[in-house]
Design a protein around this motif. Structure first.
Motif, mmCIF file in Angstrom:
data_model
loop_
_atom_site.group_PDB
_atom_site.id
_atom_site.type_symbol
_atom_site.label_atom_id
_atom_site.label_comp_id
_atom_site.label_asym_id
_atom_site.label_seq_id
_atom_site.Cartn_x
_atom_site.Cartn_y
_atom_site.Cartn_z
ATOM 1 N N VAL A 75 76.229 41.633 128.206
ATOM 2 C CA VAL A 75 76.867 40.515 128.915
ATOM 3 C C VAL A 75 76.224 39.187 128.489
ATOM 4 O O VAL A 75 76.920 38.204 128.209
ATOM 5 N N VAL A 76 74.908 39.158 128.439
ATOM 6 C CA VAL A 76 74.209 37.904 128.114
ATOM 7 C C VAL A 76 74.513 37.475 126.678
ATOM 8 O O VAL A 76 74.815 36.300 126.410
ATOM 9 N N VAL A 77 74.468 38.449 125.746
ATOM 10 C CA VAL A 77 74.745 38.108 124.338
ATOM 11 C C VAL A 77 76.185 37.625 124.198
ATOM 12 O O VAL A 77 76.453 36.603 123.538
ATOM 13 N N SER A 78 77.140 38.306 124.824
ATOM 14 C CA SER A 78 78.554 37.919 124.654
ATOM 15 C C SER A 78 78.823 36.571 125.325
ATOM 16 O O SER A 78 79.614 35.766 124.815
ATOM 17 N N GLY A 82 73.764 38.094 140.515
ATOM 18 C CA GLY A 82 72.759 37.911 139.470
ATOM 19 C C GLY A 82 72.611 39.125 138.572
ATOM 20 O O GLY A 82 71.906 39.064 137.576
ATOM 21 N N LEU A 83 73.258 40.225 138.917
ATOM 22 C CA LEU A 83 73.201 41.393 138.044
ATOM 23 C C LEU A 83 74.469 41.454 137.195
ATOM 24 O O LEU A 83 75.587 41.399 137.730
ATOM 25 N N GLU A 84 74.284 41.552 135.889
ATOM 26 C CA GLU A 84 75.406 41.552 134.953
ATOM 27 C C GLU A 84 76.307 42.769 135.178
ATOM 28 O O GLU A 84 75.834 43.862 135.495
ATOM 29 N N LYS A 94 81.955 30.199 135.078
ATOM 30 C CA LYS A 94 83.220 30.911 135.283
ATOM 31 C C LYS A 94 83.328 32.156 134.414
ATOM 32 O O LYS A 94 84.026 33.096 134.758
ATOM 33 N N PHE A 95 82.680 32.135 133.266
ATOM 34 C CA PHE A 95 82.744 33.329 132.414
ATOM 35 C C PHE A 95 81.358 33.981 132.257
ATOM 36 O O PHE A 95 81.095 34.678 131.285
ATOM 37 N N ALA A 96 80.472 33.724 133.220
ATOM 38 C CA ALA A 96 79.195 34.445 133.312
ATOM 39 C C ALA A 96 79.466 35.661 134.208
ATOM 40 O O ALA A 96 79.609 35.529 135.420
ATOM 41 N N VAL A 153 72.391 36.117 132.922
ATOM 42 C CA VAL A 153 73.571 35.286 132.731
ATOM 43 C C VAL A 153 73.790 34.332 133.910
ATOM 44 O O VAL A 153 74.308 33.228 133.732
ATOM 45 N N LYS A 154 73.355 34.721 135.106
ATOM 46 C CA LYS A 154 73.511 33.824 136.257
ATOM 47 C C LYS A 154 72.580 32.620 136.094
ATOM 48 O O LYS A 154 73.026 31.462 136.139
ATOM 49 N N GLY A 155 71.292 32.908 135.876
ATOM 50 C CA GLY A 155 70.314 31.826 135.751
ATOM 51 C C GLY A 155 70.648 30.915 134.583
ATOM 52 O O GLY A 155 70.586 29.679 134.693
ATOM 53 N N ALA A 156 71.028 31.509 133.453
ATOM 54 C CA ALA A 156 71.327 30.715 132.259
ATOM 55 C C ALA A 156 72.553 29.837 132.486
ATOM 56 O O ALA A 156 72.543 28.640 132.177
ATOM 57 N N SER A 157 73.616 30.401 133.060
ATOM 58 C CA SER A 157 74.857 29.623 133.223
ATOM 59 C C SER A 157 74.676 28.514 134.268
ATOM 60 O O SER A 157 75.252 27.430 134.126
#
Ligand code: SF4
Length: 628
Positions: free
Chosen positions: A350-353, A422-424, A415-417, A402-406
């Protein structure tokens, strides 16, 4: 206490204090084992509002009464902590042999707090418990360390390790064991890293007391062969979880390019058959398993070749189609890289995409990554995994999840995280699967399919659906699904949410039940033979409900503004219709999301914010004490 080793081991790393105490009979009576022990201990013993990386956070390992006995497939180890990914309740489950060895060493539960002064590992051999220096292992990969420790100490030692990602506090760092088994998702590897612990080494030679060994021999043997004779066995076991790849794509549920769509045209190149044709050397299973789902193989890519276990369906979906890698060798290679670095493959996917979509949209640049990156490119995926694990360049941001980064980047990237709490998210796109969507939304640890899997019901549009092995055998030839109805899915979701903890409580794998349809009476008979206590499946379901409510209370206590908003999926899922495939044009509106939550909260006995009511807690016998 039949079925239990009888001891809880407590280790305070700051004080170098090691205490062994009798396992609480009250805890056994009320919570049985595994996930039950974790939930209750975490709620009662974690000082409220402890930060996940504070030394006072707890790292718990707990086994169940069936663990390590002649009841088949009892090699699962359960872990718990306050999750760095969500800031809430976290538990995780790992296959292999570690927990069995722990029980043979004499321990049902290990509770670790504090922080070692310098990089260390914990060595346990029966009554001997030592905290030993680990400088020579620090900075090295998970498999590398496991191999080195086995060479040094002996093959018979069971070892769990963290990789560089755990040392560097990546919020989705996992624990590795047995060269391919992981405790992932919630960032448990980072919690061990925060305590300066690189590995735990376990060796045990004691017996687990069993009430009626002869009866257990008979019922355990019957369970073992019953699993092998189930019709689902031939549909599921040869390929393991990867066998579901084509079905998921055919029903429009396979995440592709950061969940931009749910269907791709290359699933047959990355499915279970592709693993058998191109990678597999042998099957690999956990302790006493009749249906070994692990596929050990050899991956060959332009970046190198490696021996590795996997990939499972989740990894195929998240590092494969979700990053648009359409080659099974390349997916297997990224699987190996994640395992060695010590990061969860689902969260990593999820994070990479998400990072690749940000790059496509011009939000991130070549400079952020140190190279040009793109979907479908092995070098890009591997590069980003390495940047994350060592917190270099953009990797330092991505390591926050992805939550923290977005949230830090903003610009609409939230919106697309793709996460909840907080869990992908994992491998099941749910824009036309309301039960699955609701399961992901309301899971206590965040978006994890392991808490609820009702995709078969969603596809069938019915409360009745076969086990996964049957779904694979039947396949799907539907060209276009109608929009699914959201009303009435709560009972199916709650039922699935209650069934799943049962196996984690008992200390057994759930896949024999979920994937090939093994009947519950097998577990009842084995439990009674092991413990000498009567057992009813309905009682276990009540305990599951109790744990779900206790964990919900934990989240209200530990997350400042916890409530309904934490149960919402990302906006992509309620704003963007699926662009192609059998679910083309479908999505679940925000109003429908709220309708589902209203119905779910009411069915659970929770208020409009999702807080368990006093009546519900009383009915379940939950006392929150002063910590509520
Ligand atoms: Fe382990 Fe797979 Fe067997 Fe479960 S089904 S015990 S995960 S090998």
């Amino acid at each position: 206490l039949y079925g239990y080793a009888g001891t809880t081991l407590r280790i305070n790393l700051s004080e170098n204090d090691i205490v062994k105490e009798a396992l609480s009979e009250e805890l056994v009576d009320e919570y049985i084992g595994g996930r039950g022990f974790v939930a209750k201990t975490l709620f009662d013993e974690l000082p409220p509002n402890t930060e996940p990386f504070d030394p006072e956070n707890l790292f718990i390992i707990a086994m169940g009464p069936l663990s390590g006995t002649f009841s088949p497939a009892t090699g699962k180890t359960h872990f718990g902590t306050k999750s760095p990914a969500t800031g809430g309740y976290g538990d995780s489950n790992m296959g292999g042999h570690f927990g069995v060895e722990m029980k043979y060493a004499g321990y049902d539960m290990i509770v670790i707090n504090g922080k070692a002064e310098k990089p260390s590992y914990i060595f346990i051999e029966n009554d001997k418990v030592e905290i030993r220096p680990a400088e020579k292992y620090w900075g090295r990969g998970s498999f590398d360390v496991e191999k080195a420790m086995k060479e040094e100490m002996g093959e018979e030692y069971q070892i769990l390790t963290i990789g560089p990602a755990g040392e560097n506090l990546v919020k989705f760092a996992c624990i590795s064991h047995d060269f391919g088994r992981q405790a992932g998702r919630i960032g448990i590897g980072a919690v061990l890293g925060s305590k300066n612990i690189k590995a735990i080494v376990m060796r045990g030679t004691k017996d687990v007391p069993v009430f009626d060994p002869k009866k257990l021999y008979e019922s355990g043997r019957e369970t073992y062969f019953a699993a092998k004779e189930k019709p689902g066995y031939t549909g599921w076991t040869p390929q393991g979880t990867a066998g579901i790849t084509d079905w998921c794509n055919d029903v429009g549920a396979m995440p592709t390019r950061n969940f931009q769509t749910s269907h791709n045209d290359y699933a047959s190149d990355i499915n279970g058959q592709a693993i058998l044709d191109k990678l597999k050397i042998t099957d690999k299973g956990c302790f006493g398993c009749p249906i070994p789902c692990g596929k050990y193989g050899h991956a060959k890519t332009s970046m190198g070749s490696t021996y590795m276990e996997g990939p499972e369906y989740e990894t195929i979906a998240m590092l494969g189609s979700n990053c648009d890698l359409a080659d099974i060798d390349e997916i297997a290679y990224t699987n190996f890289i994640c395992d060695e670095l010590g990061i969860d493959t689902c969260s990593a996917g999820v994070v990479v995409s998400w990072a690749l979509e940000c790059y496509d949209r011009g939000i991130f640049t070549q400079e952020d990554f140190g190279m040009e990156v793109s979907f479908g490119d092995l070098k890009s995926v591997v590069k980003i995994l390495e940047l994350i694990s060592y917190r270099e360049k953009i990797g330092d941001l991505l390591a926050e999840g992805v939550k923290g980064a977005s949230e830090r980047v903003g610009k609409g990237t939230e919106k697309f995280a793709i996460h909840v709490k907080g869990l992908e998210w994992t491998g099941y796109e749910s824009r036309n699967a309301p039960g699955m969507m609701l399961g992901y939304m309301t899971a206590d640890i965040g978006a994890h399919h392991g808490r609820c899997w009702v995709l078969g019901n969603d596809v069938a549009g019915s409360a009745e659906a076969g086990c996964v092995g049957d779904l694979i055998s039947e396949g799907s030839s539907v060209e276009k699904f109608p929009k699914a109805k959201v009303k009435g899915v709560s009972p199916i979701v709650i039922n699935s949410q209650h069934i799943r903890p049962a196996f984690d409580i008992l200390g057994t794998c759930r896949l024999q039940y979920m994937e090939i349809g093994l009947e519950t009476f097998h577990y009842e008979r084995n439990y009674e033979a092991v413990t000498g206590k009567p057992f009813k499946w309905e009682d276990l379901m009540t305990l599951s409900e109790k744990i779900w409510n206790l964990n919900r209370c934990f989240n209200f206590r530990e997350i400042e503004d916890f409530g309904r908003k934490y149960d919402y999926p990302p906006a992509r899922f309620y704003e963007e219709p699926i662009p192609n495939g059998p679910n083309e044009g479908h999505f679940i509106t925000f109003d429908e999301i709220n309708e589902m939550l209203d119905e779910f909260y009411e069915a659970r006995g929770w208020d409009e914010e999702g807080r368990p009511t006093a009546e519900k807690l009383q009915q379940l016998g939950i006392s929150l004490g002063v910590r509520a």
